[in-house]
Design a protein around this motif. Structure first.
Motif, mmCIF file in Angstrom:
data_model
loop_
_atom_site.group_PDB
_atom_site.id
_atom_site.type_symbol
_atom_site.label_atom_id
_atom_site.label_comp_id
_atom_site.label_asym_id
_atom_site.label_seq_id
_atom_site.Cartn_x
_atom_site.Cartn_y
_atom_site.Cartn_z
ATOM 1 N N ASN A 1 0.121 -3.431 4.349
ATOM 2 C CA ASN A 1 -0.517 -2.759 3.225
ATOM 3 C C ASN A 1 -0.057 -3.298 1.873
ATOM 4 O O ASN A 1 -0.805 -3.951 1.185
ATOM 5 C CB ASN A 1 -0.300 -1.245 3.298
ATOM 6 N N ASN A 2 1.186 -3.071 1.466
ATOM 7 C CA ASN A 2 1.612 -3.494 0.133
ATOM 8 C C ASN A 2 2.873 -4.359 0.160
ATOM 9 O O ASN A 2 3.641 -4.360 -0.803
ATOM 10 C CB ASN A 2 1.854 -2.274 -0.767
ATOM 11 N N HIS B 1 -9.073 -4.316 -1.743
ATOM 12 C CA HIS B 1 -8.031 -3.385 -1.284
ATOM 13 C C HIS B 1 -7.597 -3.663 0.156
ATOM 14 O O HIS B 1 -7.020 -2.783 0.810
ATOM 15 C CB HIS B 1 -8.549 -1.946 -1.385
ATOM 16 N N LYS B 2 -7.884 -4.854 0.647
ATOM 17 C CA LYS B 2 -7.529 -5.174 2.033
ATOM 18 C C LYS B 2 -6.017 -5.035 2.241
ATOM 19 O O LYS B 2 -5.228 -5.362 1.361
ATOM 20 C CB LYS B 2 -7.986 -6.580 2.377
ATOM 21 N N CYS C 1 -0.567 -4.365 -7.177
ATOM 22 C CA CYS C 1 -1.233 -5.116 -6.111
ATOM 23 C C CYS C 1 -2.421 -5.875 -6.706
ATOM 24 O O CYS C 1 -3.332 -5.251 -7.258
ATOM 25 C CB CYS C 1 -1.726 -4.171 -5.023
ATOM 26 N N PRO C 2 -2.436 -7.190 -6.617
ATOM 27 C CA PRO C 2 -3.538 -7.955 -7.216
ATOM 28 C C PRO C 2 -4.851 -7.716 -6.474
ATOM 29 O O PRO C 2 -4.888 -7.662 -5.249
ATOM 30 C CB PRO C 2 -3.074 -9.413 -7.078
ATOM 31 N N LEU D 1 8.885 -16.528 3.958
ATOM 32 C CA LEU D 1 8.933 -15.153 4.466
ATOM 33 C C LEU D 1 9.849 -14.252 3.655
ATOM 34 O O LEU D 1 10.252 -13.187 4.118
ATOM 35 C CB LEU D 1 9.346 -15.119 5.943
ATOM 36 N N SER D 2 10.203 -14.665 2.447
ATOM 37 C CA SER D 2 10.984 -13.784 1.576
ATOM 38 C C SER D 2 10.051 -12.742 0.972
ATOM 39 O O SER D 2 8.938 -13.058 0.541
ATOM 40 C CB SER D 2 11.664 -14.597 0.467
ATOM 41 N N THR D 3 10.508 -11.499 0.933
ATOM 42 C CA THR D 3 9.682 -10.414 0.402
ATOM 43 C C THR D 3 9.578 -10.528 -1.114
ATOM 44 O O THR D 3 10.558 -10.772 -1.806
ATOM 45 C CB THR D 3 10.279 -9.054 0.782
ATOM 46 N N LEU D 4 8.369 -10.339 -1.629
ATOM 47 C CA LEU D 4 8.126 -10.410 -3.067
ATOM 48 C C LEU D 4 7.975 -8.998 -3.622
ATOM 49 O O LEU D 4 7.279 -8.162 -3.041
ATOM 50 C CB LEU D 4 6.856 -11.214 -3.352
ATOM 51 N N ASN D 5 8.618 -8.746 -4.748
ATOM 52 C CA ASN D 5 8.505 -7.441 -5.394
ATOM 53 C C ASN D 5 7.437 -7.517 -6.487
ATOM 54 O O ASN D 5 7.655 -8.091 -7.546
ATOM 55 C CB ASN D 5 9.858 -7.038 -6.004
#
Length: 344
Positions: free
Chosen positions: A269-270, A234-235, A285-286, A277-281
């Motif tokens: 966090n998530n 959960h880091k 959360c793995p 540096l493109s944001t991933l949707n």
């Protein structure tokens, strides 16, 4: 005297008390024989029951195995049909797209030919704007290519999520390299866990990363396919991927492909980022991340190791020289961040 003694002994044996003793001994022997016979019979019956139970359990297990493999066969047949249908649809779609592109190119070729004829005959003069439009179109046309299959996933067939417990990729046997770790990173004795510590560690070799909280994994490689899994828990922040051996270790780093880093990072966090540096949707959360590298195909991909879902992939990477697994357990900003990154 001897004759008298013998006669006396015979008389005593014939006496009632002596006869009673002999009868008691015979009765005891008979009872013991019956008791032993009864015990032996019970033991025989017990072993017979156990033997029957073993036969019954064996038959039951065989039937369960037959049933399990029958269900597995049915599942695989269904999956094969589904995958073949998907592949057929994909090929048909690709063919249709290619046909549309071919028709577009034919139309463009005809228009270009007519345009050139008119220009040769002096019927028209091409303007700068028209030349610019033509050049842009030619650049777009040069990018057209036939869709190719992607590099093979470490999960072989990604659609086999239902039998993940059977079709499970084998991870490389990795260890963290203590001498490469920032002094504020603590490595476990088995070199399978790394976590932040406020107490600087002593490094024997001056080959560690600084100021970045980074550490390499061993062994490195320069060919073949490689796969490993990392328990990130959960880091709230971390970085995983690979790095060129030649990257400097004593300077602030620009974590980018141009600098020799191919990574997936979690921040804020998530929020997840790829190399550019493109944001991933991400829908979830793995908790465990699988990293797959195919050096010959210049390909790296990150997976949710629990669901086999693809998180992020990069192709046409400029892999040169030796590459090493790369890790950053993150800067502690909450209690969960004190937990280690673990090699599965």
């Amino acid at each position: 005297m001897d004759e008298q003694d013998n006669a006396q002994q015979k008389e005593e044996e014939k006496s009632p008390s002596c006869l009673v003793l002999q009868e008691d001994e015979k009765t005891q022997v008979s009872h013991r024989r019956a008791y032993l016979k009864e015990i032996a019979w019970k033991m025989f019956q017990d072993y017979e029951k156990k033997l029957y139970t073993l036969h019954f359990i064996g038959d039951l297990q065989r039937e369960k195995l037959k049933e399990s493999f029958h269900h597995l066969h049915q599942y695989l047949a269904k999956e094969a049909e589904t995958c073949m249908t998907k592949q057929k649809d994909l090929v048909e779609t690709s063919i249709k797209d290619s046909e549309v592109k071919v028709q577009s190119l034919l139309g463009f070729s005809t228009s270009l030919t007519n345009l050139l004829v008119k220009m040769e005959n002096g019927e028209m003069v091409m303007t700068t704007e028209q030349l610019k439009t033509l050049r842009e179109y030619l650049v777009e046309v040069s990018k057209l290519s036939v869709a190719q299959t992607s590099p093979l996933s470490p999960f072989q067939v990604q659609e086999w999520r239902g039998i993940r417990h059977i079709v499970r990729p084998v991870s490389d046997s990795l260890q963290f390299y203590p001498n490469s770790a920032h002094p504020n990173l603590f490595i476990s004795k088995d070199c399978k866990q790394v976590r932040y510590t406020s107490i600087p560690q002593v490094r024997c070799i001056n080959a560690y990363f600084e100021p970045g909280l980074y550490v390499l994994g061993l062994p490195g490689f320069n060919c073949g396919q490689h796969y490993w899994e990392v328990d990130v828990g959960h880091k709230s922040n971390w970085i995983l991927g690979i790095v060129k051996e030649s990257v400097p270790r004593k300077v602030p780093h620009n974590i980018s492909m141009n600098s020799g880093f191919w990574v997936l990072r979690k921040q804020d966090n998530n929020v997840y980022y790829g190399c550019d540096l493109s944001t991933l949707n991400l829908a979830t959360c793995p908790m465990r991340v699988g990293v797959f590298v195919d050096v010959s195909c210049s390909h790296i991909a990150f997976y949710n190791a629990d669901t086999t879902g693809l998180i992020f992939r990069i192709s046409e990477c400029s892999f040169t020289g030796y590459l090493f697994p790369f890790f950053c357990p993150g800067v502690p900003v909450k209690e969960e961040d004190l937990a280690p990154l673990s090699l599965c």
